[in-house]
Design a protein around this motif. Structure first.
Motif, PDB file in Angstrom:
ATOM      1  N   GLU A 185      72.073  59.467  61.492  1.00  0.00           N
ATOM      2  CA  GLU A 185      71.302  58.872  62.666  1.00  0.00           C
ATOM      3  C   GLU A 185      70.530  57.793  62.061  1.00  0.00           C
ATOM      4  O   GLU A 185      70.137  56.776  62.950  1.00  0.00           O
ATOM      5  N   THR A 186      70.075  57.673  60.772  1.00  0.00           N
ATOM      6  CA  THR A 186      69.343  56.570  60.375  1.00  0.00           C
ATOM      7  C   THR A 186      70.355  55.388  59.938  1.00  0.00           C
ATOM      8  O   THR A 186      69.840  54.425  59.661  1.00  0.00           O
ATOM      9  N   VAL A 187      71.507  55.672  59.403  1.00  0.00           N
ATOM     10  CA  VAL A 187      72.209  54.486  58.863  1.00  0.00           C
ATOM     11  C   VAL A 187      73.350  53.979  59.765  1.00  0.00           C
ATOM     12  O   VAL A 187      74.122  53.222  59.462  1.00  0.00           O
ATOM     13  N   SER A 188      73.592  54.684  60.928  1.00  0.00           N
ATOM     14  CA  SER A 188      74.748  54.373  61.966  1.00  0.00           C
ATOM     15  C   SER A 188      74.370  54.974  63.426  1.00  0.00           C
ATOM     16  O   SER A 188      73.484  55.608  63.413  1.00  0.00           O
ATOM     17  N   GLY A 189      75.051  54.470  64.182  1.00  0.00           N
ATOM     18  CA  GLY A 189      74.833  54.710  65.562  1.00  0.00           C
ATOM     19  C   GLY A 189      74.209  53.885  66.286  1.00  0.00           C
ATOM     20  O   GLY A 189      73.672  52.784  65.898  1.00  0.00           O
ATOM     21  N   ILE A 190      74.027  54.158  67.591  1.00  0.00           N
ATOM     22  CA  ILE A 190      72.972  53.278  68.564  1.00  0.00           C
ATOM     23  C   ILE A 190      71.635  52.968  68.257  1.00  0.00           C
ATOM     24  O   ILE A 190      71.357  51.810  68.287  1.00  0.00           O
ATOM     25  N   ALA A 191      71.014  53.942  67.648  1.00  0.00           N
ATOM     26  CA  ALA A 191      69.655  53.795  67.355  1.00  0.00           C
ATOM     27  C   ALA A 191      69.481  52.562  66.355  1.00  0.00           C
ATOM     28  O   ALA A 191      68.883  51.479  66.372  1.00  0.00           O
ATOM     29  N   VAL A 192      70.260  52.620  65.120  1.00  0.00           N
ATOM     30  CA  VAL A 192      69.958  51.640  64.086  1.00  0.00           C
ATOM     31  C   VAL A 192      70.583  50.369  64.361  1.00  0.00           C
ATOM     32  O   VAL A 192      69.965  49.415  64.307  1.00  0.00           O
ATOM     33  N   SER A 193      71.686  50.305  65.322  1.00  0.00           N
ATOM     34  CA  SER A 193      72.185  49.194  65.707  1.00  0.00           C
ATOM     35  C   SER A 193      71.123  48.451  66.730  1.00  0.00           C
ATOM     36  O   SER A 193      71.059  47.029  66.447  1.00  0.00           O
ATOM     37  N   LEU A 194      70.464  49.069  67.702  1.00  0.00           N
ATOM     38  CA  LEU A 194      69.537  48.223  68.422  1.00  0.00           C
ATOM     39  C   LEU A 194      68.460  48.095  67.454  1.00  0.00           C
ATOM     40  O   LEU A 194      67.747  46.915  67.739  1.00  0.00           O
ATOM     41  N   GLN A 195      68.020  48.760  66.528  1.00  0.00           N
ATOM     42  CA  GLN A 195      66.819  48.410  65.660  1.00  0.00           C
ATOM     43  C   GLN A 195      67.121  47.112  65.006  1.00  0.00           C
ATOM     44  O   GLN A 195      66.293  46.272  64.996  1.00  0.00           O
ATOM     45  N   ILE A 196      68.287  46.885  64.472  1.00  0.00           N
ATOM     46  CA  ILE A 196      68.960  45.634  63.785  1.00  0.00           C
ATOM     47  C   ILE A 196      68.875  44.393  64.915  1.00  0.00           C
ATOM     48  O   ILE A 196      68.019  43.399  64.523  1.00  0.00           O
ATOM     49  N   VAL A 197      69.185  44.610  65.969  1.00  0.00           N
ATOM     50  CA  VAL A 197      69.488  43.419  67.115  1.00  0.00           C
ATOM     51  C   VAL A 197      67.845  43.190  67.469  1.00  0.00           C
ATOM     52  O   VAL A 197      67.680  41.920  67.346  1.00  0.00           O
ATOM     53  N   PHE A 198      67.002  44.012  67.625  1.00  0.00           N
ATOM     54  CA  PHE A 198      65.832  43.959  67.958  1.00  0.00           C
ATOM     55  C   PHE A 198      64.807  43.122  67.082  1.00  0.00           C
ATOM     56  O   PHE A 198      64.206  42.051  67.325  1.00  0.00           O
ATOM     57  N   ALA A 199      65.128  43.743  65.799  1.00  0.00           N
ATOM     58  CA  ALA A 199      64.204  43.091  64.723  1.00  0.00           C
ATOM     59  C   ALA A 199      64.640  41.592  64.540  1.00  0.00           C
ATOM     60  O   ALA A 199      63.731  40.802  64.513  1.00  0.00           O
ATOM     61  N   ALA A 200      65.819  41.419  64.555  1.00  0.00           N
ATOM     62  CA  ALA A 200      66.259  40.042  64.191  1.00  0.00           C
ATOM     63  C   ALA A 200      66.004  39.228  65.231  1.00  0.00           C
ATOM     64  O   ALA A 200      65.550  38.096  64.980  1.00  0.00           O
ATOM     65  N   ILE A 201      66.123  39.511  66.525  1.00  0.00           N
ATOM     66  CA  ILE A 201      65.896  38.687  67.671  1.00  0.00           C
ATOM     67  C   ILE A 201      64.194  38.282  67.803  1.00  0.00           C
ATOM     68  O   ILE A 201      63.720  37.416  68.116  1.00  0.00           O
ATOM     69  N   ALA A 202      63.419  39.551  67.722  1.00  0.00           N
ATOM     70  CA  ALA A 202      62.073  39.390  67.717  1.00  0.00           C
ATOM     71  C   ALA A 202      61.558  38.505  66.669  1.00  0.00           C
ATOM     72  O   ALA A 202      60.705  37.471  67.050  1.00  0.00           O
ATOM     73  N   GLY A 203      62.219  38.485  65.592  1.00  0.00           N
ATOM     74  CA  GLY A 203      61.802  37.315  64.522  1.00  0.00           C
ATOM     75  C   GLY A 203      62.397  35.831  64.908  1.00  0.00           C
ATOM     76  O   GLY A 203      61.689  34.994  64.812  1.00  0.00           O
ATOM     77  N   GLY A 204      63.600  35.821  65.437  1.00  0.00           N
ATOM     78  CA  GLY A 204      64.066  34.596  65.905  1.00  0.00           C
ATOM     79  C   GLY A 204      65.508  34.512  64.881  1.00  0.00           C
ATOM     80  O   GLY A 204      65.356  34.310  63.726  1.00  0.00           O
ATOM     81  N   VAL A 205      66.605  34.136  65.527  1.00  0.00           N
ATOM     82  CA  VAL A 205      67.895  34.112  64.995  1.00  0.00           C
ATOM     83  C   VAL A 205      68.206  32.782  64.454  1.00  0.00           C
ATOM     84  O   VAL A 205      68.835  32.552  63.740  1.00  0.00           O
ATOM     85  N   TYR A 206      67.325  31.740  64.841  1.00  0.00           N
ATOM     86  CA  TYR A 206      67.686  30.293  64.817  1.00  0.00           C
ATOM     87  C   TYR A 206      66.983  29.768  63.403  1.00  0.00           C
ATOM     88  O   TYR A 206      67.206  28.680  62.994  1.00  0.00           O
ATOM     89  N   SER A 207      66.067  30.616  62.838  1.00  0.00           N
ATOM     90  CA  SER A 207      65.430  30.210  61.597  1.00  0.00           C
ATOM     91  C   SER A 207      65.634  30.966  60.543  1.00  0.00           C
ATOM     92  O   SER A 207      65.951  31.978  60.595  1.00  0.00           O
ATOM     93  N   LEU A 208      65.627  30.147  59.340  1.00  0.00           N
ATOM     94  CA  LEU A 208      65.907  31.001  58.162  1.00  0.00           C
ATOM     95  C   LEU A 208      65.060  32.294  57.943  1.00  0.00           C
ATOM     96  O   LEU A 208      65.593  33.152  57.672  1.00  0.00           O
ATOM     97  N   LEU A 209      63.806  32.139  58.181  1.00  0.00           N
ATOM     98  CA  LEU A 209      63.255  33.254  57.875  1.00  0.00           C
ATOM     99  C   LEU A 209      62.970  34.139  59.023  1.00  0.00           C
ATOM    100  O   LEU A 209      61.995  35.227  59.015  1.00  0.00           O
TER     101      LEU A 209
END
Lengths: 284, 339
Positions: free
Chosen positions: B234-258
């Motif tokens: 549950e912590t390394v695969s599946g819908i939950a962690v996939s959503l976590q990845i997408v959320f955090a990346a997009i919350a930070g911003g995908v167009y900038s290095l940091l």
């Protein structure tokens, strides 16, 4: 034919009924509003909790509890639209997906906060029917029948009423219906309410069969999306048929192996089928 | 520019000084932030071009489980196991990515196909419970301090590994951002037919960025597994962690290095802070607030946090969606220069 296999197939058909109902709701919302509610299964979870508390905790009669739950979840659907979908209606599709995904996080965690992670059952024990030495769950039979009735009622509503016609018109061409004097915002609210009501109805049927817990949405949520996409997003009849295809794979796969593996088969089947027919099974 | 240099120097100095100054708990948190920042950066390599994958949970799961299984059952060192897991993840990316791109599975459809992929990996891990331990999780055999097993009880070692990994991830991001491939991919994300008509090899560009992204995610998963020494499907695969990845990346911003790193810093310190704040009395309270903030962030800061800050700095009034599939992205200047 093996009697147990036949039993698995019959149970698969019955399971398909509830999945078809959920797929209808999701497809209706997608077809009209063009937004995927990734939290749809968690809205069902809210309905199941409502039924549990109304019936098992406050001892309301079961039909009344069901009715309140359906109305309540329909209201929740309207709220979701007003608070979350309406502000992102003109954003990129992925933002809309993520906004409802955030709601998924919220609903699951909030349910955990309020109710804990215990599995709760409403404690209605329906008999298991024995038909020609096969065992068929009565709860599933009811669920199947009600799901069919719900689907037919929706069909009649969409075909025969004014607002139903307006809904179908918007699904076909969003730009032009405004010129025809259709109030788009009102249609969106009605569709969100119907989508919610279908989720509430599914909650009633699922509450008879399964324990409710905050993460129950994760167990069948992905399956519903898969069904909708397989049938063609927004294609209600396609989704309805796809629900039975997928539920058969799950039932027969479960008969030959384990439950998890049967879902692996279903998801793999879905992925492979998307490569063969990228716009769904029933795309023109 | 001068200000940027100073900020960078201060940041690097802080990174070097941290293991000597910080208590173990903070160090543990920072290591996790860095490893996840690397994974989110890997995701954003695809996400920024409009290929929104919910399947990175699959690559993460493969990356984490393959070296651990090889180590426990065959005594294969992670030095071999990790490259093997990276190859497995890349192979998975090819098997799913190639037909997806060939058959033009795009947008919602791409998101949901990749979501199914991460569920396949999750459920396979659970189903193979005789080998993987199923939902109970899997613990790699601990041998104490060992370079051979890539296990270090002292956090300092993993801190260095995490920093190196993170910097390497940023380097890859920048290479793609500066390379000719970026122009090609932006053209593709706007209009595939037009892109291929001017001689861009659409398949090749898409596959390249997908394989790199999947491979890096697998490395991140492997290092994460080596560090926490406990894997759960549950912590390394599946819908939950996939959503976590997408959320955090997009919350930070995908167009900038940091951007993805900021996403990692904010989401992890937020969840950790809320968790400490609420303690164990109110399980779920932390994630409830997290969920609300996510929704608000997506409604009010559609370009992500770093993107919104940059927007303010540039006084740019052009609203850009998080991940574009439309025409605005072509006119964007290289965004990595800004923070």
């Amino acid at each position: 034919m093996d009697i147990y296999l036949l039993e698995a197939i019959i149970n698969g058909v019955l399971l398909g009924g509830v999945l078809a109902l959920l797929a209808l709701g999701l497809n209706l919302i997608f077809g009209v509003i063009d937004v995927v509610w990734i939290c749809y299964a968690d809205i069902v979870m809210c309905g199941m909790y409502a039924i549990f508390f109304l019936y098992a905790q406050y001892h309301l009669p079961l039909p009344l509890a069901f009715l309140i739950a359906i109305i309540g979840v329909a209201g929740l659907g309207v709220l979701v639209h007003l608070l979350i979908i309406a502000p992102v209606l003109n954003s990129a599709p992925i933002n809309q997906l993520l906004a409802t995904g955030g709601l998924l996080f919220f609903l699951q965690s909030f349910a955990t906060l309020l109710f804990g992670t215990d599995f709760r059952n409403i404690g209605v024990r329906l008999p298991v029917l024995e038909i020609a030495t096969m065992y068929v769950s009565f709860a599933r039979l009811i669920a199947f029948a009600v799901a069919l009735i719900g689907a037919i009622a929706l069909y009649v509503f969409l075909k025969r009423t004014y607002i139903g016609t307006a809904i179908r018109a918007i699904a076909q061409d969003r730009e032009i219906v405004g010129l025809m004097g259709v109030d788009q915002r009102r249609v969106y609210l009605v569709v969100s309410a119907i989508g919610g009501a279908l989720a509430g109805l599914a909650a009633c049927l699922l509450a008879l069969q399964y324990d409710v817990h905050p993460y129950i949405g994760n167990t069948f949520g992905p399956v519903i999306f898969m069904i909708c996409v397989l049938g063609g997003l927004g294609n209600m009849i396609g989704g309805f048929i796809a629900a039975f295809v997928i539920s058969q794979i799950i039932a027969i796969g479960g008969y030959y192996s384990s439950t998890e593996l049967s879902y692996v088969f279903a998801f793999t089947f879905f992925i492979v089928l998307m490569f063969i027919r990228p716009r769904g099974l029933f795309a023109p | 520019m001068n200000l940027n240099h100073i900020i960078r120097a201060v940041g690097l100095a802080a990174l070097v000084a941290l293991p000597f100054a910080a208590p173990p708990y903070i160090l543990h948190l920072v290591i996790q932030i860095l490893i996840w920042a690397f994974i989110y950066t890997a995701w954003s390599l695809m996400g920024r071009f409009g290929f929104v994958s919910f399947g990175h949970g699959a690559f993460l799961g493969v990356g984490a489980y393959v070296p651990a299984l090889l180590w426990n059952y065959y005594g294969v060192t992670p030095w071999i196991g990790i490259p093997l897991s990276v190859m497995a993840a890349a192979a998975l990316a090819i098997v799913v990515g190639y037909p997806c791109f060939r058959r033009r599975v795009l947008g919602h459809y791409f998101a949901l196909v990749t979501l199914a992929l991460s569920q396949v990996v999750l459920l396979s891990l659970v189903a193979a419970r005789d080998i993987t331990g199923g939902s109970l999780g899997f613990t790699p055999k601990a041998v104490g301090h060992s370079w051979y097993a890539l296990q270090f009880p002292e956090k300092g070692y993993f801190y260095v590994i995490a920093v190196v990994l993170w910097l390497a991830g940023l380097l890859v991001w920048r290479m793609i951002d500066r390379g000719i491939g970026r122009e090609a991919l932006e053209a593709i994300s706007e209009d595939e037919d037009a892109a291929s008509s001017i001689g861009i090899d659409v398949m090749r560009q898409k596959m390249r960025v997908t394989i790199i992204s999947a491979a890096l995610t697998a490395v991140g998963g492997a290092i994460y597994g080596q560090y926490v020494m406990y894997l759960n499907p549950e912590t390394v695969s599946g819908i939950a962690v996939s959503l976590q990845i997408v959320f955090a990346a997009i919350a930070g911003g995908v167009y900038s290095l940091l951007g993805p790193s900021v996403g990692s810093l904010l989401t992890l310190s937020l969840t950790e802070g809320l968790r400490v704040w609420f303690g164990t009395d109110y399980i779920g309270a932390a994630n409830t607030i997290y969920g609300i903030l996510l929704v608000l962030c997506i409604i009010f800061m559609p370009q992500g946090i770093v993107g919104s800050l940059q927007g303010m700095r540039r006084r740019s009034t052009i609203a850009k969606p998080l991940v574009t599939a439309n025409r605005q992205s072509a006119t964007r200047e290289p965004s990595s220069a800004a923070p």
